[in-house]
Design a protein around this motif. Structure first.
Motif, PDB file in Angstrom:
ATOM      1  N   SER A 155      32.617 -14.357 -25.804  1.00  0.00           N
ATOM      2  CA  SER A 155      32.837 -14.798 -24.431  1.00  0.00           C
ATOM      3  C   SER A 155      32.523 -13.665 -23.476  1.00  0.00           C
ATOM      4  O   SER A 155      32.425 -12.507 -23.866  1.00  0.00           O
ATOM      5  CB  SER A 155      34.281 -15.260 -24.246  1.00  0.00           C
ATOM      6  N   GLY A 156      32.364 -14.026 -22.223  1.00  0.00           N
ATOM      7  CA  GLY A 156      32.061 -13.039 -21.199  1.00  0.00           C
ATOM      8  C   GLY A 156      32.128 -13.684 -19.833  1.00  0.00           C
ATOM      9  O   GLY A 156      32.760 -14.725 -19.642  1.00  0.00           O
ATOM     10  N   THR A 157      31.431 -13.068 -18.885  1.00  0.00           N
ATOM     11  CA  THR A 157      31.403 -13.547 -17.507  1.00  0.00           C
ATOM     12  C   THR A 157      29.967 -13.533 -17.006  1.00  0.00           C
ATOM     13  O   THR A 157      29.241 -12.561 -17.211  1.00  0.00           O
ATOM     14  CB  THR A 157      32.262 -12.656 -16.602  1.00  0.00           C
ATOM     15  N   LEU A 158      29.572 -14.618 -16.351  1.00  0.00           N
ATOM     16  CA  LEU A 158      28.275 -14.712 -15.700  1.00  0.00           C
ATOM     17  C   LEU A 158      28.518 -14.492 -14.215  1.00  0.00           C
ATOM     18  O   LEU A 158      29.303 -15.214 -13.599  1.00  0.00           O
ATOM     19  CB  LEU A 158      27.664 -16.094 -15.937  1.00  0.00           C
ATOM     20  N   THR A 159      27.873 -13.489 -13.636  1.00  0.00           N
ATOM     21  CA  THR A 159      28.022 -13.201 -12.214  1.00  0.00           C
ATOM     22  C   THR A 159      26.752 -13.624 -11.491  1.00  0.00           C
ATOM     23  O   THR A 159      25.656 -13.182 -11.841  1.00  0.00           O
ATOM     24  CB  THR A 159      28.300 -11.708 -11.976  1.00  0.00           C
ATOM     25  N   VAL A 160      26.912 -14.493 -10.500  1.00  0.00           N
ATOM     26  CA  VAL A 160      25.804 -15.018  -9.714  1.00  0.00           C
ATOM     27  C   VAL A 160      26.010 -14.591  -8.269  1.00  0.00           C
ATOM     28  O   VAL A 160      27.101 -14.756  -7.728  1.00  0.00           O
ATOM     29  CB  VAL A 160      25.749 -16.560  -9.790  1.00  0.00           C
ATOM     30  N   GLY A 161      24.957 -14.067  -7.638  1.00  0.00           N
ATOM     31  CA  GLY A 161      25.040 -13.726  -6.224  1.00  0.00           C
ATOM     32  C   GLY A 161      25.474 -12.291  -5.990  1.00  0.00           C
ATOM     33  O   GLY A 161      25.666 -11.520  -6.921  1.00  0.00           O
ATOM     34  N   ALA A 162      25.609 -11.973  -4.714  1.00  0.00           N
ATOM     35  CA  ALA A 162      25.981 -10.618  -4.314  1.00  0.00           C
ATOM     36  C   ALA A 162      26.821 -10.681  -3.040  1.00  0.00           C
ATOM     37  O   ALA A 162      26.848 -11.692  -2.351  1.00  0.00           O
ATOM     38  CB  ALA A 162      24.729  -9.778  -4.069  1.00  0.00           C
ATOM     39  N   GLU A 172      29.064 -13.703  -1.410  1.00  0.00           N
ATOM     40  CA  GLU A 172      28.724 -14.940  -2.110  1.00  0.00           C
ATOM     41  C   GLU A 172      28.748 -14.785  -3.629  1.00  0.00           C
ATOM     42  O   GLU A 172      28.044 -15.488  -4.327  1.00  0.00           O
ATOM     43  CB  GLU A 172      27.349 -15.425  -1.662  1.00  0.00           C
ATOM     44  N   VAL A 173      29.530 -13.885  -4.159  1.00  0.00           N
ATOM     45  CA  VAL A 173      29.587 -13.660  -5.603  1.00  0.00           C
ATOM     46  C   VAL A 173      30.395 -14.758  -6.277  1.00  0.00           C
ATOM     47  O   VAL A 173      31.486 -15.107  -5.831  1.00  0.00           O
ATOM     48  CB  VAL A 173      30.205 -12.276  -5.926  1.00  0.00           C
ATOM     49  N   ARG A 174      29.839 -15.316  -7.351  1.00  0.00           N
ATOM     50  CA  ARG A 174      30.536 -16.292  -8.189  1.00  0.00           C
ATOM     51  C   ARG A 174      30.648 -15.715  -9.587  1.00  0.00           C
ATOM     52  O   ARG A 174      29.653 -15.293 -10.158  1.00  0.00           O
ATOM     53  CB  ARG A 174      29.754 -17.603  -8.284  1.00  0.00           C
ATOM     54  N   GLU A 175      31.856 -15.707 -10.124  1.00  0.00           N
ATOM     55  CA  GLU A 175      32.057 -15.281 -11.504  1.00  0.00           C
ATOM     56  C   GLU A 175      32.402 -16.515 -12.317  1.00  0.00           C
ATOM     57  O   GLU A 175      33.364 -17.221 -12.020  1.00  0.00           O
ATOM     58  CB  GLU A 175      33.133 -14.214 -11.596  1.00  0.00           C
ATOM     59  N   VAL A 177      20.991 -12.706 -12.324  1.00  0.00           N
ATOM     60  CA  VAL A 177      22.380 -12.851 -12.724  1.00  0.00           C
ATOM     61  C   VAL A 177      22.780 -11.655 -13.576  1.00  0.00           C
ATOM     62  O   VAL A 177      21.931 -10.919 -14.070  1.00  0.00           O
ATOM     63  CB  VAL A 177      22.625 -14.170 -13.504  1.00  0.00           C
ATOM     64  N   ARG A 178      24.085 -11.480 -13.715  1.00  0.00           N
ATOM     65  CA  ARG A 178      24.610 -10.396 -14.558  1.00  0.00           C
ATOM     66  C   ARG A 178      25.531 -11.008 -15.591  1.00  0.00           C
ATOM     67  O   ARG A 178      26.326 -11.892 -15.281  1.00  0.00           O
ATOM     68  CB  ARG A 178      25.338  -9.370 -13.705  1.00  0.00           C
TER      69      ARG A 178
END
Length: 129
Positions: free
Chosen positions: A8-15, A18-21, A115-116
């Motif tokens: 499992s982990g986290t997908l980070t979208v945006g900066a 407007e960051v979505r985890e 994405v991160r």
């Protein structure tokens, strides 16, 4: 990054503001990649399939959003796929992120987005020296 492992982990979208985890499940083994989202009625967050260049939705119970990512986690394309479809292979794709249909639009995930993916230290093998 070292070798990917199931976990499992986290997908980070945006900066910035407007960051979505997004909670992320990682499918890196052959078995986990082959299983994907088969046999489930929904997905909480997203699924990262790696390595992966194409997907199908045969025997799936719901429509999904599919984002094809290059090796640097840049989004190449995003598609919504109904059950029973075969996605076109993307030659530059190294990873695929799957979520319930409509989720990626809400997250602001679109072509050109970077994405991160972050995982706990125990989820990734150390680099081989």
């Amino acid at each position: 990054m070292g070798t990917w492992r199931d976990g499992s982990g986290t997908l980070t979208v945006g900066a910035d503001a407007e960051v979505r985890e997004v909670p992320l499940r990682i499918a890196a083994s052959y078995r986990a990649r082959a299983r994907g989202l088969l046999g489930v009625d929904g997905v909480e967050g997203a699924l990262l399939i790696t390595p992966c260049g194409s997907v199908h939705t045969f025997r799936m119970r719901f429509a999904i959003d599919v984002a094809y990512l290059d090796r640097r986690f840049n989004v190449l394309t995003v598609r919504t796929m109904r059950p029973g479809r075969l996605g076109m292979p993307r030659l530059r794709a190294r990873h695929v992120v799957e979520s319930e249909a409509g989720a990626m639009e809400r997250w602001g995930l679109r072509p050109g987005t970077r994405v991160r993916v972050s995982v706990p230290a125990t989820e990734v093998s150390p680099p081989v020296r």
